[in-house]
Scaffold this active site. Structure first.
Site, mmCIF file in Angstrom:
data_model
loop_
_atom_site.group_PDB
_atom_site.id
_atom_site.type_symbol
_atom_site.label_atom_id
_atom_site.label_comp_id
_atom_site.label_asym_id
_atom_site.label_seq_id
_atom_site.Cartn_x
_atom_site.Cartn_y
_atom_site.Cartn_z
ATOM 1 N N HIS A 143 29.978 -2.318 5.968
ATOM 2 C CA HIS A 143 30.093 -2.939 4.646
ATOM 3 C C HIS A 143 28.758 -3.240 3.990
ATOM 4 O O HIS A 143 28.717 -3.624 2.833
ATOM 5 C CB HIS A 143 30.913 -4.223 4.724
ATOM 6 C CG HIS A 143 30.159 -5.341 5.378
ATOM 7 N ND1 HIS A 143 30.041 -5.431 6.739
ATOM 8 C CD2 HIS A 143 29.461 -6.380 4.864
ATOM 9 C CE1 HIS A 143 29.318 -6.497 7.031
ATOM 10 N NE2 HIS A 143 28.946 -7.089 5.922
HETATM 11 C C1 UD1 Z 1 29.582 -10.845 2.178
HETATM 12 C C2 UD1 Z 1 28.273 -11.416 2.714
HETATM 13 C C3 UD1 Z 1 27.861 -10.659 3.968
HETATM 14 C C4 UD1 Z 1 28.977 -10.637 4.986
HETATM 15 C C5 UD1 Z 1 30.218 -10.041 4.327
HETATM 16 C C6 UD1 Z 1 31.392 -9.969 5.301
HETATM 17 C C7 UD1 Z 1 26.710 -12.274 1.012
HETATM 18 C C8 UD1 Z 1 25.422 -12.023 0.351
HETATM 19 N N1 UD1 Z 1 27.190 -11.276 1.758
HETATM 20 O O1 UD1 Z 1 29.313 -9.514 1.758
HETATM 21 O O2 UD1 Z 1 26.743 -11.303 4.540
HETATM 22 O O3 UD1 Z 1 28.596 -9.866 6.101
HETATM 23 O O4 UD1 Z 1 30.555 -10.871 3.208
HETATM 24 O O5 UD1 Z 1 32.473 -9.314 4.753
HETATM 25 O O6 UD1 Z 1 27.250 -13.341 0.879
HETATM 26 N N2 UD1 Z 1 35.824 -7.897 -2.261
HETATM 27 C C9 UD1 Z 1 37.172 -7.797 -2.360
HETATM 28 N N3 UD1 Z 1 37.933 -8.784 -1.841
HETATM 29 C C10 UD1 Z 1 37.390 -9.865 -1.217
HETATM 30 C C11 UD1 Z 1 36.005 -9.975 -1.139
HETATM 31 C C12 UD1 Z 1 35.224 -8.982 -1.642
HETATM 32 O O7 UD1 Z 1 37.700 -6.830 -2.900
HETATM 33 O O8 UD1 Z 1 38.150 -10.740 -0.756
HETATM 34 C C13 UD1 Z 1 34.980 -6.820 -2.803
HETATM 35 C C14 UD1 Z 1 34.607 -7.120 -4.234
HETATM 36 O O9 UD1 Z 1 34.675 -5.942 -4.932
HETATM 37 C C15 UD1 Z 1 33.181 -7.585 -4.128
HETATM 38 C C16 UD1 Z 1 32.679 -6.828 -2.930
HETATM 39 O O10 UD1 Z 1 33.808 -6.697 -2.056
HETATM 40 O O11 UD1 Z 1 32.454 -7.327 -5.285
HETATM 41 C C17 UD1 Z 1 31.588 -7.546 -2.213
HETATM 42 O O12 UD1 Z 1 31.968 -8.894 -1.901
HETATM 43 P P1 UD1 Z 1 30.855 -10.045 -1.748
HETATM 44 O O13 UD1 Z 1 31.470 -11.318 -1.342
HETATM 45 O O14 UD1 Z 1 29.988 -10.049 -2.952
HETATM 46 O O15 UD1 Z 1 29.937 -9.498 -0.590
HETATM 47 P P2 UD1 Z 1 30.309 -8.761 0.782
HETATM 48 O O16 UD1 Z 1 29.828 -7.354 0.681
HETATM 49 O O17 UD1 Z 1 31.719 -8.974 1.184
#
Ligand code: UD1
Length: 365
Positions: A207
């Site tokens: 991820h």
């Molecule tokens: C976040 C953490 C990372 C952790 C990861 C575990 C930060 C900087 N990063 O990254 O350290 O390892 O979580 O998963 O805080 N999305 C969904 N549904 C959700 C959550 C996210 O669809 O419930 C998608 C969204 O499109 C979002 C993207 O995933 O824009 C990224 O989510 P985000 O929380 O920004 O960061 P992660 O890549 O999940």
């Protein structure tokens, strides 16, 4: 009696906070815990499933911040967390790990003069292009109590001139969850559901933006998975971000062509994932936590990154740092399958939560 706000935001936080809240409820004469969920992760499979699997109590407050840029996410958490701290007046706020919610809540507390303790303090990848590294550096500077999982973390903090009296080596609290849930996980039918037999399969998770937001590393990793899947089946529970990128880069057809040797599935809950990876012969990941969980269970792990903030999983565990070169990943994978190893870092014993609570009490006096 200490009133403590426990903050969770994203998937890797839940398994670190669950044992702490459970210990606080058990020691109800000493602690009054509250749980605040920022809502950084909000999909049922990224959040709710973990509350259920880990028996985390319903959050006392849900901030519902959702997705956004780093600035948007951080600012939104700060704005919505501040009034809660002002209203609740906690003795301590406990933040874990390195996600945006961790940093945002630590910053709010530092400005309000409320004491903040950081679980999993002191980890450093020394790679400032990683958003998590920025979050770790700033959170540690702001925290009053730094609870570290491994001796290398203490050394990192001391090297940054953080006073020794703020640092406490408590061990790895995520391993508390792992040991506590192993038996329940045995009831999961995930292996049967996927039709994997015995331990003859690999599990992959991906991820990190550096691996999935650009097609080149993602394609190199896919090529390695292709080769590994010729030797043993590969199960790939995909983070929503990764699935979206595979679609965007038109890689879904390539993935589909590898079925059933490579199987892309939805993200799994805690117990299903534990059941799945605990039976695997090999794990490939760019996650932080999975490097530790595989070490705790002596499962060979390949970390698809150039660096790790968890070097103890290499020196005292089963982890290999392999980057994203196809040939390297494949060669190390086959070598790890042929020569598994086993050892455990100190204080990864399932008792870290009580040491954390004791550290809070001692620091309070
Ligand atoms: C976040 C953490 C990372 C952790 C990861 C575990 C930060 C900087 N990063 O990254 O350290 O390892 O979580 O998963 O805080 N999305 C969904 N549904 C959700 C959550 C996210 O669809 O419930 C998608 C969204 O499109 C979002 C993207 O995933 O824009 C990224 O989510 P985000 O929380 O920004 O960061 P992660 O890549 O999940």
């Amino acid at each position: 009696m200490l009133k403590v706000i426990n903050v969770v935001g994203a998937r890797p936080n839940f398994m670190k906070v669950a044992p702490v809240v459970e210990a606080m409820r058990r020691r109800a004469r000493e602690f009054a815990p509250l749980v605040v969920h920022t809502g950084q992760h909000y999909d049922a499979r990224m959040s709710e499933a973990f509350f259920r699997d880990l028996a985390l109590p319903e959050p006392d407050a849900y901030l519902g911040i959702g997705s956004g840029s780093h600035a948007e996410q951080t600012a939104a958490v700060m704005q919505r967390f501040e009034p809660i701290v002002l209203a609740e007046k906690p003795d301590w706020v406990l933040v874990v790990g390195d996600v945006n919610s961790t940093l945002a809540c630590a910053l709010v507390c530092a400005k309000l003069g409320v004491r903040v303790a950081h679980i999993e303090a002191g980890l450093r990848s020394r790679d400032r292009t990683m958003p998590e590294e920025i979050n770790r550096l700033v959170t540690d500077q702001l925290s009053d109590l730094l609870l570290t999982p491994s001796p290398d973390a203490d050394e990192n903090l001391l090297a940054e001139n953080i006073p020794r009296e703020r640092i406490r080596f408590v061990g790895n609290v995520m391993i508390d969850s792992l040991y506590a849930q192993l038996e329940r996980a045995n009831r999961s039918q995930i292996r049967e559901g996927l039709g994997v037999k015995g331990t003859d399969y690999a599990v992959v998770t991906l991820h990190r933006p550096s691996n999935v937001d650009d097609s080149a590393p993602l394609e190199r990793i896919l090529s390695a998975l292709e080769r590994i899947s010729e030797r043993l089946p590969v199960i790939f529970p995909a983070h929503p971000r990764t699935r979206r990128r595979l679609e965007e880069f038109n890689l879904m057809e390539r993935v589909a062509a590898l079925a059933p040797r490579l199987r892309l599935i939805e993200p799994l809950g805690y117990l299903d994932f534990l059941r799945l990876f605990s039976g695997a012969k090999l794990v490939l990941t760019d996650s932080g936590g999975i490097q530790e969980e595989t070490t705790a269970l002596s499962i060979p792990c390949l970390t698809l990154r150039e660096n790790t903030e968890r070097p103890i999983t290499i020196t005292h565990g089963t982890n290999h740092l392999v980057g994203t070169n196809t040939a390297t990943i494949t060669a190390v994978a086959f070598d790890a399958l042929d020569h598994p190893r086993e050892s455990l870092p100190p204080l990864w014993d399932g008792q870290a939560a009580d040491r954390i609570l004791n550290a809070l009490l001692e620091k309070q006096e």
